[in-house]
Write a protein that holds these residues in place. Structure first.
Motif, PDB file in Angstrom:
ATOM      1  N   GLY A   1      26.439  37.898  50.599  1.00 56.64           N
ATOM      2  CA  GLY A   1      25.921  38.008  49.241  1.00 56.64           C
ATOM      3  C   GLY A   1      25.487  36.696  48.638  1.00 56.64           C
TER       4      GLY A   1
ATOM      5  N   LYS B   1      23.260  33.184  48.390  1.00 58.31           N
ATOM      6  CA  LYS B   1      21.904  32.775  48.731  1.00 58.31           C
ATOM      7  C   LYS B   1      21.939  31.782  49.886  1.00 58.31           C
TER       8      LYS B   1
ATOM      9  N   LYS C   1      26.188  40.484  45.633  1.00 62.40           N
ATOM     10  CA  LYS C   1      26.040  39.179  44.997  1.00 62.40           C
ATOM     11  C   LYS C   1      27.022  38.972  43.843  1.00 62.40           C
TER      12      LYS C   1
END
Length: 306
Positions: A256, A258, A296
């Motif tokens: 999740g 970046k 995320k």
């Protein structure tokens, strides 16, 4: 055997000649005397050849390989002169790591945190104030696998991790169950004392690697998926594979996050990095029915205790 000498051989030859010229005022070389052979099986060796061993750099296979030409056309090389010797050296020389093979990492904290046993353990869960355990699962090949552990939830505190296989809930075997059936078992369970038997991440494996002098370990990834390996780097030599999803860096869950955040974890992880991976097709199947925003915003990224 190559018909022509390598460029490196020629440079070494030129360095030796320049060093002998620089040292010649300080000593007189002694004549070389060959011992009398007892039973020679080959012609005697002439210790004083009539000409140079290698051609000059400018004559190498008809190419202009002078220092000036190398400097103009190979910018990653710098030219330095010392004691009448001109040597072209790489701008960066990799740190000496024998063959870039897997390090002796028994004392690595990251490896201990990332350790995958594939063993079976029993956990006891409870529900939070909202009546939840903080867990989402998905069915893979008639098995039930953890695909989301919420931050600071009872499931996270109990040590459940992405990819753990749930075998039973309160002594009820869940093999062949659907995702909804398992979620219903948790909803209908008592607040405390939920017995869960799990197998430790059967689809996952760990790879431990060295960083080179530039801080790289030799692979590229996009959206957490490994897409390329660099030849002769630690990643390639230690068996990392493409088409695998990165789940953990030194035991810390990065699902999740970046790509920039995963890169930061690698940069801050020390000289020895342990990466936990899972085949991409399994990962994609496990998360395909989940919103990416859930991964995320809800996924637990705490560092496991060892």
């Amino acid at each position: 055997m190559s018909l022509y000498p390598t460029l490196e051989d020629m440079k070494v030859d030129h360095m030796m000649k320049a060093q002998m010229q620089a040292e010649s005022p300080y000593f007189t070389p002694q004549p070389f005397v060959l011992p009398e052979p007892m039973a020679p099986s080959a012609p005697a060796f002439d210790p004083s050849p009539s000409g140079p061993i290698y051609p000059s750099l400018g004559d190498y296979m008809g190419l202009d390989l002078s220092n000036k030409m190398i400097e103009n056309n190979v910018p990653e090389y710098t030219v330095s002169t010392k004691a009448n010797m001109t040597v072209s050296t790489p701008a960066e020389t990799p740190r000496a790591v024998p063959n870039m093979v897997a390090p002796l990492s028994g004392q690595s904290l990251g490896l201990q945190r990332a350790h995958v046993t594939n063993g079976i353990r029993e956990l006891t869960l409870c529900k939070d104030k909202n009546g939840r355990v903080g867990l989402r699962v998905h069915s893979v090949n008639n098995g039930i696998f953890v695909c989301l552990v919420s931050q600071e939830s009872p499931a996270a505190l109990a040590g459940l991790r992405f990819g753990d296989q749930i075998l039973s809930v309160n002594e009820e075997c869940v093999a062949g169950y659907t995702m909804d059936q398992v979620h219903k078992l948790f909803r209908n369970a008592d607040v405390n004392g939920i017995k869960v038997v799990v197998r430790d991440r059967p689809f996952e494996r760990t790879v431990t690697m060295h960083k080179d002098s530039s801080g790289c370990i030799g692979f590229q990834f996009k959206n957490g998926k490994i897409i390329a390996l660099v030849k002769d780097t630690s990643a390639a030599r230690n068996g990392l594979l493409i088409d695998h999803q990165i789940l953990e860096i030194n035991g810390k869950n990065v699902v999740g996050l970046k790509d920039k955040q995963i890169t930061t974890e690698i940069e801050n992880g020390g000289d020895i990095i342990t990466v936990t991976v899972i085949p991409s097709y399994i990962y994609d199947h496990m998360v395909k029915k989940m919103s990416s925003s859930l991964l995320k915003t809800l996924m637990d990224h705490s560092v496991p205790d060892v």
